[in-house]
Design a protein around this motif. Sequence first.
Motif, mmCIF file in Angstrom:
data_model
loop_
_atom_site.group_PDB
_atom_site.id
_atom_site.type_symbol
_atom_site.label_atom_id
_atom_site.label_comp_id
_atom_site.label_asym_id
_atom_site.label_seq_id
_atom_site.Cartn_x
_atom_site.Cartn_y
_atom_site.Cartn_z
ATOM 1 N N TYR A 256 0.876 -1.174 0.000
ATOM 2 C CA TYR A 256 0.000 0.000 0.000
ATOM 3 C C TYR A 256 0.910 1.219 0.000
ATOM 4 O O TYR A 256 1.937 1.216 0.654
ATOM 5 C CB TYR A 256 -0.807 0.086 1.293
ATOM 6 N N ARG A 347 -4.574 -2.699 -8.222
ATOM 7 C CA ARG A 347 -5.837 -2.996 -7.540
ATOM 8 C C ARG A 347 -6.832 -1.861 -7.770
ATOM 9 O O ARG A 347 -6.453 -0.695 -7.801
ATOM 10 C CB ARG A 347 -5.621 -3.127 -6.027
ATOM 11 N N ILE A 407 -10.946 -11.437 1.894
ATOM 12 C CA ILE A 407 -11.309 -11.460 3.324
ATOM 13 C C ILE A 407 -12.390 -12.453 3.781
ATOM 14 O O ILE A 407 -12.222 -13.110 4.770
ATOM 15 C CB ILE A 407 -11.672 -10.052 3.866
ATOM 16 N N TRP A 447 -6.164 -12.921 9.113
ATOM 17 C CA TRP A 447 -5.203 -12.132 9.906
ATOM 18 C C TRP A 447 -4.431 -12.984 10.893
ATOM 19 O O TRP A 447 -3.599 -12.466 11.635
ATOM 20 C CB TRP A 447 -5.953 -11.015 10.654
ATOM 21 N N ASN A 532 -14.053 -6.484 7.165
ATOM 22 C CA ASN A 532 -13.675 -6.385 8.574
ATOM 23 C C ASN A 532 -14.624 -5.518 9.384
ATOM 24 O O ASN A 532 -14.552 -5.475 10.599
ATOM 25 C CB ASN A 532 -12.271 -5.800 8.688
ATOM 26 N N ARG A 533 -15.500 -4.799 8.701
ATOM 27 C CA ARG A 533 -16.441 -3.944 9.425
ATOM 28 C C ARG A 533 -17.587 -4.726 10.035
ATOM 29 O O ARG A 533 -18.267 -4.254 10.920
ATOM 30 C CB ARG A 533 -17.026 -2.863 8.506
ATOM 31 N N MET A 688 -9.770 -10.263 12.513
ATOM 32 C CA MET A 688 -9.294 -8.894 12.705
ATOM 33 C C MET A 688 -9.940 -8.349 13.967
ATOM 34 O O MET A 688 -11.156 -8.178 14.033
ATOM 35 C CB MET A 688 -9.596 -7.971 11.546
ATOM 36 N N ALA A 834 -8.811 2.071 6.223
ATOM 37 C CA ALA A 834 -8.730 1.180 7.375
ATOM 38 C C ALA A 834 -8.227 1.908 8.622
ATOM 39 O O ALA A 834 -8.377 1.434 9.744
ATOM 40 C CB ALA A 834 -7.845 -0.010 7.048
HETATM 41 C C1 GTR Z 1 -10.241 -2.735 3.781
HETATM 42 C C2 GTR Z 1 -10.024 -3.800 4.776
HETATM 43 C C3 GTR Z 1 -8.580 -4.040 4.869
HETATM 44 C C4 GTR Z 1 -8.008 -4.393 3.536
HETATM 45 C C5 GTR Z 1 -8.401 -3.364 2.553
HETATM 46 C C6 GTR Z 1 -7.946 -3.673 1.156
HETATM 47 O O1 GTR Z 1 -11.546 -2.453 3.623
HETATM 48 O O2 GTR Z 1 -10.509 -3.430 6.018
HETATM 49 O O3 GTR Z 1 -8.334 -4.971 5.793
HETATM 50 O O4 GTR Z 1 -8.412 -5.650 3.155
HETATM 51 O O5 GTR Z 1 -9.750 -3.182 2.562
HETATM 52 O O6 GTR Z 1 -8.742 -4.134 0.353
HETATM 53 O O7 GTR Z 1 -6.800 -3.464 0.887
#
Ligand code: GTR
Length: 912
Positions: A256, A347, A407, A447, A532-533, A688, A834
């Motif tokens: 990232y 992405r 996820i 995770w 994760n929400r 998570m 995040a």
């Molecule tokens: C978010 C998620 C992260 C990660 C991210 C992503 O929404 O909470 O954990 O998966 O997306 O897609 O990079």
Amino acid sequence: MKTHIIYLLLVITLFSCNTRSEITLILDKSLDARASFGVEKLKEALEEANYEVNVLTEFDKDKSKNQIIIGNWQDELVLEALRTLAFEEGDAGALGKEGFSLYGNGEQLMVRGKDSSGTLYGLLALKDQLLEEGVIDFDTNYSDQPEMVLRGGVIGVQKMEYLPGRKVYEYPYTEENFPWFYDKAHWIAYLDMLVENRMNSLYLWNGHPFASLVKLEDYPYAVEVDEATFQKNEEMFKFLTEEADKRGIWVIQMFYNIIVSKPFAEHHNIATQDRNRPITPLLADYTRKSIAAFIEKYPNVGLLVALGEAMQGEENDIEWFTETVIPGVKDGLQAIGLSEEPPIILRAHDTNAPLVMENALPIYKNLYTMHKYNGESLTTYEPRGPWSQIHKDLSQAGSIHISNVHILANLEPFRYGSPDFIQKSVKAMHEVHGANALHLYPQASYWDWPYTADKTAERLNQIDRDWIWYEAWARYAWNHQRDRDEEIAYWSKKIGDKYGDKQAGKYILDAYEETGEIAPKLLRRFGITEGNRQTLLLGMFGSQLVNPYKWRVYPGFYESCGPEGEILIEYARKEWENEDHVGETPTQIIQEVKRHGAKAVEAIENAIPSVTKDIEEFERLKNDIYCYQAFADFFHDKVEASLHVLRYSYSKNIEDLKHAVAPLEQSVAHFERLVELTKDTYLYANSMQTAQRRIPIGGDDGKHITWEEMLPHYQNELRNLKRNIAQLESNEKPDQVKEEIKPWNNVNVDWENSLGKKVNLKAGINLSKSSSMVVKRVADELESFEGFVLDDKQQIEDGTSLKFKADKPVKLVVGYFNTDQKGYLSPPTLETDAAGNDRGQAEPVILNAIELENLPRVNLHTYSFEAGNHELNLGKGKVLILGFVDGATPINPRDAGLIDPSEKVSVDWVFY
Ligand code: GTR
């Protein structure tokens, strides 16, 4: 004489019984490590099957029985064998990359791969046939090749919680953080699993891996691991890429950006990541050099780039990708004198990927794209809506488009293995999205790699427990066009081999497929959000069912992640107004999931008598099936109760509300059962364990991860409902808010920048310097509070920036407008940011807290700050800054209800 002959015959027979059949593998001299790996696997299996194996590099035309000739398509040996031996050659042109042919002529067999991976897969196919049948079949004649060009597994080099002093995604590669990363046996087991499933890529996910893997001359202080670890990392990366390559697997490092390492940030006195900061020359230079160094060191490792999260704005994303990332890759290539462009995967998460691609393709050709299949959960094989459109746009752009099964938060933590659902999903990837590659997350516990959530004496590994997850996706990624009846037979046998016989296999398959529908159907119809929400399998609150918008429904989710249908509030309104329903309805879904649960339990119980192997795992699987049933029943009854509540909101007839009590009681009873089933079998529901989770309840400080922790909340809802009914009946207005509301007091901080004038928040005051934001009413908390008069035109252009020093812990009170209209700043969206709850700011604390003339409703959020110097950059758009309260001020979240009298008040108070 006669007896002699008989004796001789006997000896010959006995001798030949003992003699192992001979088989000769003849290899082309040019076979590389990958094909040789396949040869090794075949040889081992042959020896196991009692063959005596010779290995030669030339074949004997005259004495050629029991020979297997092995080579790539145009290898000399292969061509010579084709000329001299009686093979029926297939249509060479038809085979694509990684394809292979097996030609048998009754006496000899040829394994001919389109490339080394094809040869490897041909050898593995032959090995599988041998294991199945016990002998080599020299009459075999067929070709095969994968449909999807990339079939990859994902491992998160990430943890269940944040490291002290660090933010989301910031995990240096060290033995302390990731012992499994340094365990070679772990890698071999994982890579073997991938190659057995014919998967050809492995993705490692991490925020900023570079500072663990490369050193930069210009930024020597950026490295964030010690020298010994650095060397180990180099060794492990080398080992991993070599072992992967042997198995036809391409390793891809995900990152990232803009994230920088902690020592780098400290050196320059900046944050490691800040979504709202601009691209600076320093950040760009550091990142470009990091990428260049990485490419130089590991030219065969691919890069997967997330432009989202730690940066925002389309122009920024384009600039970052085309002026930092791609040039970094090119610098690295130049340094080692390579001209062939390695693929870079972009992405689509939190960026406008089609636009970025349009800008990037003119300068770099070898670009792939990737997007999440159903967001961050598994919900449907009928995807549609805006999220599908992104897939279509990307796949139509002509590059390879990868579908990311991300996820799977709604499947955590129980076992999931519905080949039917998976096959249909892969079909949708091809037919709806136009994807031709797969990126597969672990089924659960992403995770917590490599472990599952099962509470066992020794932790279970995901690749063992979730074997069927990997096998099913990989099988259909290879070829999704398989006949359903044959698939049922195939999986029944597979599962039967593991647990007993085919009969057991068929029942267990049924149980997997019935439970396989439950979480997808429930999330797509009732979920507030995904990933994760929301941990679906921990349940949902009544308020989330009857007033979902209060919980901030993730935009695009309903429209994209399931077939057309209605959500509960819509359904209830239509019922009341006698309107026709459209598509999938909530009542249909709750009935369906209840049936799936019952059928699954019936199937798993039918399997019991035929289960003879791996009993312990079977028991755990059976328990999961019971859990799914208890969960489906819990949900079914809770939705029924909620429908009565919604009906009451229209009828105002207390009898309607009273009808909600019995189903709510039953739903709590089912949840109690779920607690019983899980308390000794599961460590947690969701892997998570941070404040990123909102639904059903915040995951702050690693809390609320078990059903046991959730139960009191559900019991409480039931008690509240009964109490509220009693109060209604006794003709008192139900007391929604127990304590008297204490007004908040402003506390002062030292401002380093000037925000604007401070005013008392009372009716008639205009909170805008440049337009009209006139206060009509404020919540009691704000009665004697002051707020800032801001220049909202400037807020729209530049964002809002605050620099201050606090001499004690404080909370900043911010008013966000409840709208998605242009020009307004939205509260942090954890789905794409995040880090958006780092200061506890994601959830509104007081809903509908200020009424402004002709403006949307205002919700208050608070940001916690410790004593010290701070800088907060809010994005572009209008937002109210109301000042600070003492950090210890108790804040009871509530709905102050200051809305226009024409709007309908929500009924969720009945659960409070
Ligand atoms: C978010 C998620 C992260 C990660 C991210 C992503 O929404 O909470 O954990 O998966 O997306 O897609 O990079």
